[in-house]
Design a protein around this motif. Structure first.
Motif, PDB file in Angstrom:
ATOM      1  N   MET A 315       0.582  -1.286  -0.084  1.00  0.00           N
ATOM      2  CA  MET A 315       0.222  -0.333   0.000  1.00  0.00           C
ATOM      3  C   MET A 315       1.178   1.162  -0.284  1.00  0.00           C
ATOM      4  N   LYS A 316       1.417   2.181  -0.763  1.00  0.00           N
ATOM      5  CA  LYS A 316       2.589   2.756  -1.633  1.00  0.00           C
ATOM      6  C   LYS A 316       1.585   4.312  -0.741  1.00  0.00           C
ATOM      7  N   GLU A 317       0.373   4.452  -0.398  1.00  0.00           N
ATOM      8  CA  GLU A 317      -0.162   5.500  -0.020  1.00  0.00           C
ATOM      9  C   GLU A 317      -1.226   4.824   1.078  1.00  0.00           C
ATOM     10  N   TYR A 318      -0.650   5.528   2.396  1.00  0.00           N
ATOM     11  CA  TYR A 318      -1.413   4.656   3.591  1.00  0.00           C
ATOM     12  C   TYR A 318      -3.121   4.999   3.272  1.00  0.00           C
ATOM     13  N   GLY A 319      -4.264   4.181   3.924  1.00  0.00           N
ATOM     14  CA  GLY A 319      -5.087   4.441   3.767  1.00  0.00           C
ATOM     15  C   GLY A 319      -5.609   4.703   2.557  1.00  0.00           C
ATOM     16  N   VAL A 320      -5.983   4.547   1.092  1.00  0.00           N
ATOM     17  CA  VAL A 320      -5.785   4.835  -0.166  1.00  0.00           C
ATOM     18  C   VAL A 320      -5.898   3.663  -1.171  1.00  0.00           C
ATOM     19  N   LYS A 321      -7.409   2.765  -0.963  1.00  0.00           N
ATOM     20  CA  LYS A 321      -7.033   1.243  -2.107  1.00  0.00           C
ATOM     21  C   LYS A 321      -6.276   1.065  -2.943  1.00  0.00           C
ATOM     22  N   GLU A 322      -6.613   2.398  -3.443  1.00  0.00           N
ATOM     23  CA  GLU A 322      -5.740   2.575  -5.561  1.00  0.00           C
ATOM     24  C   GLU A 322      -4.762   2.299  -5.319  1.00  0.00           C
ATOM     25  N   SER A 323      -4.221   2.418  -4.113  1.00  0.00           N
ATOM     26  CA  SER A 323      -2.983   2.359  -4.168  1.00  0.00           C
ATOM     27  C   SER A 323      -1.831   1.551  -3.916  1.00  0.00           C
ATOM     28  N   TRP A 324      -2.879   0.527  -3.544  1.00  0.00           N
ATOM     29  CA  TRP A 324      -2.032  -1.169  -3.465  1.00  0.00           C
ATOM     30  C   TRP A 324      -1.564  -2.087  -5.018  1.00  0.00           C
ATOM     31  N   THR A 325      -0.238  -1.489  -4.830  1.00  0.00           N
ATOM     32  CA  THR A 325       0.393  -2.080  -6.022  1.00  0.00           C
ATOM     33  C   THR A 325       1.413  -3.973  -5.543  1.00  0.00           C
ATOM     34  N   LYS A 326       1.062  -4.321  -7.084  1.00  0.00           N
ATOM     35  CA  LYS A 326       1.532  -5.572  -6.879  1.00  0.00           C
ATOM     36  C   LYS A 326       3.541  -5.424  -7.697  1.00  0.00           C
TER      37      LYS A 326
END
Length: 408
Positions: A315-326
């Motif tokens: 999770m690149k930006e905490y709390g932002v679901k769209e920031s999850w990156t594989k």
């Protein structure tokens, strides 16, 4: 043995602002031993800040001014900040739990050596509370302090705060649960713990989650928080009664994170002690198993297929679901995936993940998904691994009568 007086090194102060080295000039100038005509005091400080903890402990005996300097909260803070941000991992270690027939062995090895050298030697650590047939696991690592628990024969736990760099530890006071003895006879002792640093309060805390069973059925959940500053436990009432999965909490962004039995990510904020739920990557339904970790200060999630492969997300930006990156996919290579894959513990400067897989330490390249197993001597099948930074932080207050040395 108690550690008192000059041996006491303060706990880590608030870290909101970096320390200016010039702050120490007045301390350095107080002692003639430090009055070196060819070395400015700023240079002396710069050298001291880069030394290993073992050397600094020895140098405290040089003079009262050196003792005062090295033991000062400002110096402890400055050295921690410098060591933590060192991208060469000069002062980082990897502490590993290895299982033997009768006792858990804790070993330590250099992180820098694991990343950059062909062979690494592991060293045994004599951890506090070590005993035959007692189950040990790591609760968490923060600022060089290692919190671990030892499960006793009666199903309860001893908890310790331990700094292996300065060989000091504190056994925490026992938590008291509002339960009758029949609860323990049910055999449903499944407590969860998390270790964190509350920067707002400048306090190290342990959160304990205690499910209370009656005749084999969950009746309620008690939540308690231990404060090192107060040296006591207290209850928290606000908990939604989820049953949590096994494993210690992961500390990210001032919050502790667990998984519940529905694979939801549950967190508690150390600042306001409120619970929340963090959204997972939207692809979760494709997977059958999930483990949380921490990579580079970010929350990570290892999503595992039954027998084929696992994906590591961050999770690149905490709390932002769209920031999850594989960031990585690993194949099973003959191992059943669900059991031996542990959360990755480091992303190196070269884009490699340091992982524990099938009981072995390995490096995984995020660029080409290649895996290499690390050659570690004096080692064995490993169950847990944590990275820590060498620090001068003590697991107790100067007034504390329950501080001990250990020979680690």
């Amino acid at each position: 043995m108690e550690s008192r007086g000059d041996e006491v090194i303060p706990r880590h102060p608030k870290r909101s602002k970096p320390t200016n080295p010039a702050h120490f000039s007045s301390i350095l100038s107080q002692d003639s031993v430090l009055s070196m005509p060819n070395l400015p005091t700023e240079l002396i400080l710069e050298i001291l800040l880069k030394l290993p903890v073992k050397s600094l402990l020895q140098f405290r005996s040089v003079s009262k001014s050196w003792l005062s300097l090295i033991s000062s909260p400002e110096f402890v803070k400055a050295r921690l900040s410098l060591s933590t941000s060192n991208k060469n991992y000069t002062h980082h270690g990897v502490i590993v739990k290895v299982s033997t027939k009768s006792v858990f062995v804790v070993k330590d090895c250099s992180l820098r050596s694991l990343l950059y050298y062909p062979v690494t030697e592991a060293f045994d650590l004599d951890y506090p509370g070590k005993s035959l047939n007692h189950y040990l696991w790591f609760v968490g690592v923060v600022n060089g302090l290692i919190c671990f628990s030892i499960r006793l024969f009666d199903g309860l736990y001893d908890l310790f705060l331990w700094n292996p760099s300065i060989r000091k530890y504190k056994k925490l006071p026992n938590f008291r649960l509002d339960v009758s003895h029949c609860y323990y006879l049910d055999g449903h002792v499944n407590f969860k713990f998390g270790f964190a640093y509350d920067e707002l309060q400048d306090d190290y805390k342990v959160v304990g989650i205690f499910p209370i069973y009656t005749r084999g059925h969950l009746s309620r959940v008690e939540v308690k928080i231990y404060s090192l500053k107060r040296d006591s436990w207290r209850c928290i009432d606000d908990f939604r009664r989820q049953q949590l999965l096994a494993g210690s909490a992961k500390f990210v962004n001032g919050k502790l994170h667990w998984l519940d039995k529905q694979w939801n990510i549950i967190s508690i904020d150390l600042a306001d002690e409120k619970w929340a739920e963090l959204e997972r990557p939207s692809c979760f339904k494709k997977y059958v198993f999930l483990k949380l970790g921490v990579l580079g200060g970010d929350l990570s999630a290892s999503y595992i297929y039954a027998s084929s492969h696992a994906d590591v997300w961050v999770m690149k930006e905490y709390g932002v679901k769209e920031s999850w990156t594989k960031i990585f996919t690993t194949k099973s290579h003959g191992y059943p995936m669900a059991h031996p894959l542990h959360p990755s513990i480091l992303t190196s400067n070269e884009g490699e993940l340091l992982c524990l897989f099938g009981g072995h330490l390995m490096k995984c390249s995020t660029k080409d998904n290649m895996i290499s197993y690390l050659d570690v001597t004096n080692f064995g099948p490993s169950l847990e691994a944590e990275i820590y930074v060498e620090s001068l932080i003590c697991p107790f207050h100067s007034r504390d009568n329950e501080c001990h040395n250990n020979g680690g």
